[in-house]
Write an enzyme that holds these catalytic residues in place. Structure first.
Site, PDB file in Angstrom:
ATOM      1  N   ARG A  41      -7.482   0.310   3.923  1.00 29.84           N
ATOM      2  CA  ARG A  41      -7.263  -0.630   5.026  1.00 29.84           C
ATOM      3  C   ARG A  41      -8.117  -0.292   6.253  1.00 29.84           C
ATOM      4  NH1 ARG A  41      -0.737  -1.834   4.784  1.00 29.84           N
ATOM      5  NH2 ARG A  41      -0.946  -3.762   3.598  1.00 29.84           N
ATOM      6  N   LYS A 206      11.123  -5.156  -8.172  1.00 31.05           N
ATOM      7  CA  LYS A 206      12.221  -6.101  -7.965  1.00 31.05           C
ATOM      8  C   LYS A 206      11.856  -7.557  -8.243  1.00 31.05           C
ATOM      9  CE  LYS A 206      15.090  -4.005  -4.428  1.00 31.05           C
ATOM     10  NZ  LYS A 206      15.359  -4.188  -2.987  1.00 31.05           N
ATOM     11  N   GLY A 356      -1.068  -3.885  -1.347  1.00 36.24           N
ATOM     12  CA  GLY A 356      -0.135  -2.760  -1.442  1.00 36.24           C
ATOM     13  C   GLY A 356      -0.339  -1.853  -2.635  1.00 36.24           C
ATOM     14  N   GLY A 380       2.666  -8.293   0.913  1.00 37.68           N
ATOM     15  CA  GLY A 380       3.554  -9.390   1.283  1.00 37.68           C
ATOM     16  C   GLY A 380       2.788 -10.604   1.790  1.00 37.68           C
TER      17      GLY A 380
HETATM   18  C1  3PG Z   1       2.287  -3.892   4.718  1.00 37.75           C
HETATM   19  O1  3PG Z   1       2.065  -2.712   4.478  1.00 37.75           O
HETATM   20  O2  3PG Z   1       2.799  -4.656   3.885  1.00 37.75           O
HETATM   21  C2  3PG Z   1       1.867  -4.450   6.048  1.00 37.75           C
HETATM   22  O3  3PG Z   1       1.212  -3.488   6.806  1.00 37.75           O
HETATM   23  C3  3PG Z   1       3.066  -5.009   6.773  1.00 37.75           C
HETATM   24  O4  3PG Z   1       3.991  -3.977   7.001  1.00 37.75           O
HETATM   25  P1  3PG Z   1       5.541  -4.337   7.098  1.00 37.75           P
HETATM   26  O5  3PG Z   1       5.945  -4.809   5.729  1.00 37.75           O
HETATM   27  O6  3PG Z   1       6.223  -3.065   7.512  1.00 37.75           O
HETATM   28  O7  3PG Z   1       5.682  -5.431   8.136  1.00 37.75           O
END
Ligand code: 3PG
Ligand code: MG
Length: 399
Positions: A41, A206, A356, A380
């Protein structure tokens, strides 16, 4: 889309101007040593930061790291990230030990043209994530005071309605950075007429996390391959026994319903690796999915599943992959994830790895990043984009 871009801002000229950049520098840290275990990142925002430095801007970078609770918490300090960012940029990054306090004010005031500063973790301030508009707005006012213009390059956080993502752009001239643009460009290819067959691979633990995206994708995809911890709830929905594997009991009915509506598009594992315990050295064997012993738990998909999934992937022209197939951090249970990742790289397809854990898996398994079409920095965020949701951070740039 009426989004202005970094190039528009550069064309106006940024020399000597303060540019506030929201980045997503939320990188994984080693629990023992605190070292950055994957700097993907950080590398992903270098094109934007490099262009601003070269154009002589005073670059003020802000980000969150982890989920501190609105107050300073040393284990979530961005200080190690400042060091790594400086190494990658080839020039030291000045680090402010608070986000909008004295240190931040003097650090920003002292910046020379072409210099970069990083503010301490945004989430050390309750205003960043507050649901209260006024509290968020007050924090956004303080942040906005550090910039003459705002660049959003935090694709991983565009699905969060947070002060730095949503409220600051309402207060400053705002543009999308290179990373945000590239991510949106790539993901929009998946939602508008992807080349077919379009095959999606979903894993992770999940079903409940992935339910919305499964619903949104089912009508669009040609095949949906499901592995990872979430496959056991689907197997249970087919009437199979899953031993002590991960199971979301309250989702079994939902999974049964999805399978009925899926028109045969959903492919589930036919064999799994079961172990005595969730441990790297646990005794383990490969079994058929109708033969999972009652006292053992599945920690990876088996070789026949990898072969079947790989055959489906080899036909694909477009692939989206989110979520590991097993506990890839433990070598005994990494073969499924590795096999699927390799099949994706071999396919003659445009492939997108969604954020992720799967992005981390690609790098942790030593796979060649360049053999994927795109590796998203958003987990997400990329899922919510594919669900067709309005992303607050993108909406905020759109006017
Ligand atoms: C992530 O790692 O999914 C993003 O940096 C967002 O982080 P968060 O889910 O803690 O908002
Ligand atoms: Mg997250």
């Amino acid at each position: 889309m009426s989004i202005r871009t970094l190039d528009d801002l550069l064309a106006e000229g940024v020399s000597g101007r303060r540019v506030l950049v929201r980045a997503d520098l939320n990188v994984p840290l080693d629990k023992q040593t605190g070292d950055i275990t994957d700097d993907g990142r950080i590398r992903a925002v270098l094109p934007t930061l490099g262009a601003l430095v070269e154009a002589g801007a005073k670059v003020v970078v802000c980000s969150h790291l982890g989920r501190p609770k609105g107050a300073p918490d040393p284990q979530f300090s961005l200080s190690p990230v400042a060091g790594r960012l400086g190494e990658l940029l080839g020039a030291p990054v000045r680090f402010a030990t608070d986000t909008v306090g004295d240190s931040a004010r003097s650090t920003v005031a002292d910046l020379a043209d072409g210099q970069v500063a990083l503010l301490e973790n945004l989430r050390f301030n309750a205003g960043e994530t507050s649901k209260d508009e006024a509290e968020r707005g007050a924090f956004a006012d303080q942040l906005a005071a550090f910039g003459d213009a705002y660049v959003d390059d935090a694709f991983g956080a565009v699905h969060r309605k947070h002060a730095s993502v949503y409220d600051v752009p309402a207060r400053l001239p705002h543009v999308a950075g290179r990373l945000v643009l590239r991510e949106v460009e790539v993901l929009s290819k998946l939602t508008s007429e992807p080349e077919r067959p379009y095959v999606v691979v979903l894993g992770g633990s999940k079903v409940s996390d992935k339910l919305a995206v499964i619903e949104a994708l089912l009508p669009t995809v040609d095949r949906l391959l499901i592995g990872g911890g979430m496959c056991f709830t689907f197997l249970k929905a087919q009437g199979l026994e899953v031993g002590t594997s991960l199971l979301e009991k309250d989702m079994v009915e939902t999974c049964r319903n999805l399978l009925e509506r899926a028109d045969g598009k959903i492919m589930l594992p036919v064999d799994v690796v079961v172990a005595d315990a969730f441990a790297p050295d646990a005794a383990h064997d490969t079994v058929r999915v109708d033969g999972i012993p009652s006292h053992r738990l599945g920690l990876d998909v088996g070789p026949e599943t990898v072969a079947g999934f790989s055959a489906a992937l080899s036909q694909a022209r477009t692939i989206f992959w989110n979520g590991p197939m097993g506990v890839f951090e433990m070598p005994a249970f990494a073969a499924g994830t590795r096999g699927i990742a390799e099949a994706i790289t071999k396919a003659d397809a445009f492939s997108v790895v969604g954020g992720g854990d799967s992005a981390a898996a690609v790098r942790a398994l030593g796979l060649d990043e360049s053999s994927f079409g795109h590796i998203s920095t958003g987990g997400g965020a990329s899922l919510e984009y594919l669900e067709g949701k309005t992303l607050p951070g993108i909406a905020a740039l759109e006017n």
